[in-house]
Design a protein around this motif. Structure first.
Motif, short mmCIF file in Angstrom:
data_model
loop_
_atom_site.label_atom_id
_atom_site.label_comp_id
_atom_site.label_asym_id
_atom_site.label_seq_id
_atom_site.Cartn_x
_atom_site.Cartn_y
_atom_site.Cartn_z
N ALA A 23 22.58 11.07 32.14
CA ALA A 23 23.01 12.29 31.44
C ALA A 23 21.84 12.89 30.66
O ALA A 23 21.64 14.11 30.66
CB ALA A 23 24.18 11.99 30.51
N MET A 24 21.06 12.05 30.00
CA MET A 24 19.88 12.53 29.25
C MET A 24 18.86 13.17 30.20
O MET A 24 18.28 14.20 29.87
CB MET A 24 19.24 11.39 28.46
N GLU A 25 18.65 12.56 31.34
CA GLU A 25 17.75 13.15 32.33
C GLU A 25 18.26 14.51 32.80
O GLU A 25 17.48 15.45 32.96
CB GLU A 25 17.58 12.20 33.53
N ARG A 26 19.56 14.62 32.99
CA ARG A 26 20.15 15.89 33.39
C ARG A 26 19.98 16.94 32.30
O ARG A 26 19.72 18.12 32.58
CB ARG A 26 21.62 15.71 33.73
N LEU A 27 20.11 16.53 31.05
CA LEU A 27 19.90 17.47 29.94
C LEU A 27 18.47 18.01 29.94
O LEU A 27 18.25 19.20 29.75
CB LEU A 27 20.20 16.78 28.60
N GLU A 28 17.52 17.10 30.15
CA GLU A 28 16.11 17.52 30.19
C GLU A 28 15.83 18.51 31.31
O GLU A 28 14.97 19.36 31.20
CB GLU A 28 15.21 16.30 30.33
N LYS A 29 16.58 18.41 32.41
CA LYS A 29 16.39 19.30 33.57
C LYS A 29 17.26 20.56 33.49
O LYS A 29 17.29 21.34 34.43
CB LYS A 29 16.74 18.55 34.86
N ASN A 30 17.98 20.74 32.37
CA ASN A 30 18.92 21.86 32.23
C ASN A 30 19.96 21.87 33.34
O ASN A 30 20.37 22.92 33.82
CB ASN A 30 18.19 23.20 32.19
N ASP A 31 20.39 20.69 33.73
CA ASP A 31 21.38 20.53 34.79
C ASP A 31 22.78 20.34 34.20
O ASP A 31 23.63 19.68 34.77
CB ASP A 31 21.00 19.33 35.67
N VAL A 32 23.02 20.93 33.01
CA VAL A 32 24.29 20.75 32.33
C VAL A 32 24.68 22.08 31.70
O VAL A 32 23.85 22.74 31.08
CB VAL A 32 24.18 19.68 31.22
N GLY A 33 25.93 22.48 31.87
CA GLY A 33 26.40 23.72 31.25
C GLY A 33 27.52 23.46 30.27
O GLY A 33 28.29 24.36 29.96
N THR A 89 39.88 26.23 26.08
CA THR A 89 39.58 24.86 26.47
C THR A 89 38.08 24.60 26.35
O THR A 89 37.29 25.54 26.26
CB THR A 89 40.04 24.58 27.91
N ALA A 90 37.73 23.36 26.38
CA ALA A 90 36.32 22.97 26.35
C ALA A 90 35.90 22.50 27.74
O ALA A 90 36.69 21.90 28.46
CB ALA A 90 36.11 21.83 25.35
N GLU A 91 34.67 22.80 28.09
CA GLU A 91 34.13 22.28 29.34
C GLU A 91 33.34 21.03 29.01
O GLU A 91 32.34 21.09 28.31
CB GLU A 91 33.23 23.33 30.01
N VAL A 92 33.84 19.91 29.49
CA VAL A 92 33.19 18.63 29.23
C VAL A 92 33.10 17.82 30.51
O VAL A 92 33.84 18.07 31.46
CB VAL A 92 33.95 17.80 28.16
N GLU A 93 32.17 16.90 30.50
CA GLU A 93 32.09 15.91 31.58
C GLU A 93 32.22 14.55 30.91
O GLU A 93 31.39 14.18 30.08
CB GLU A 93 30.77 16.01 32.34
N VAL A 94 33.26 13.82 31.24
CA VAL A 94 33.48 12.50 30.66
C VAL A 94 32.62 11.49 31.44
O VAL A 94 32.69 11.44 32.67
CB VAL A 94 34.98 12.11 30.73
#
Length: 120
Positions: A96-106, A82-87
């Motif tokens: 979401a872009m701010e979270r990416l910049e903070k490495n708050d996404v796996g 399966t894929a781990e995604v957040e819709v």
């Protein structure tokens, strides 16, 4: 992004729109690989100097047609892959872009365009 410069062994670029490649190339380690699987409708500009100085490689791959895609989906289903995604909705993209910049996404964000448009 500056902290990530020269830290990646490889990047898979799935973008199918015109976009700059230099920001991706500077993220690669020496002998790193940038694999292009997106297909923009016009040629991309490829800066050669970072390739030469870093001994970096740019490659491409077709991800397959409908038959290959269906085989991949069948394989994933059979093996419980399966894929781990957040819709997310369109109005959450900046967060979401701010979270990416903070490495708050796996995992990968998936923008729910259909429900976003239906809500409007």
């Amino acid at each position: 992004m500056q902290a990530a410069m020269g830290t990646m062994d490889g990047i898979i670029d799935t973008v199918s729109a015109i976009h700059p490649l230099l920001p991706l190339l500077v993220l690669l380690k020496s002998q790193g690989k940038l694999v292009m699987v997106g297909a923009p409708d016009r040629p991309l500009e490829l800066p050669v100097f970072p390739l030469l100085m870093g001994r970096k490689i740019v490659a491409g791959s077709c991800i397959g047609g409908m038959k290959e895609t269906q085989e991949m989906i069948d394989f994933a289903g059979k093996h419980n892959i399966t894929a781990e995604v957040e819709v997310i909705s369109m109005d959450y993209v900046n967060t979401a872009m701010e979270r990416l910049e903070k490495n708050d996404v796996g995992y990968r964000f998936v923008i729910d365009i259909g429900n976003t448009l239906n809500a409007a």
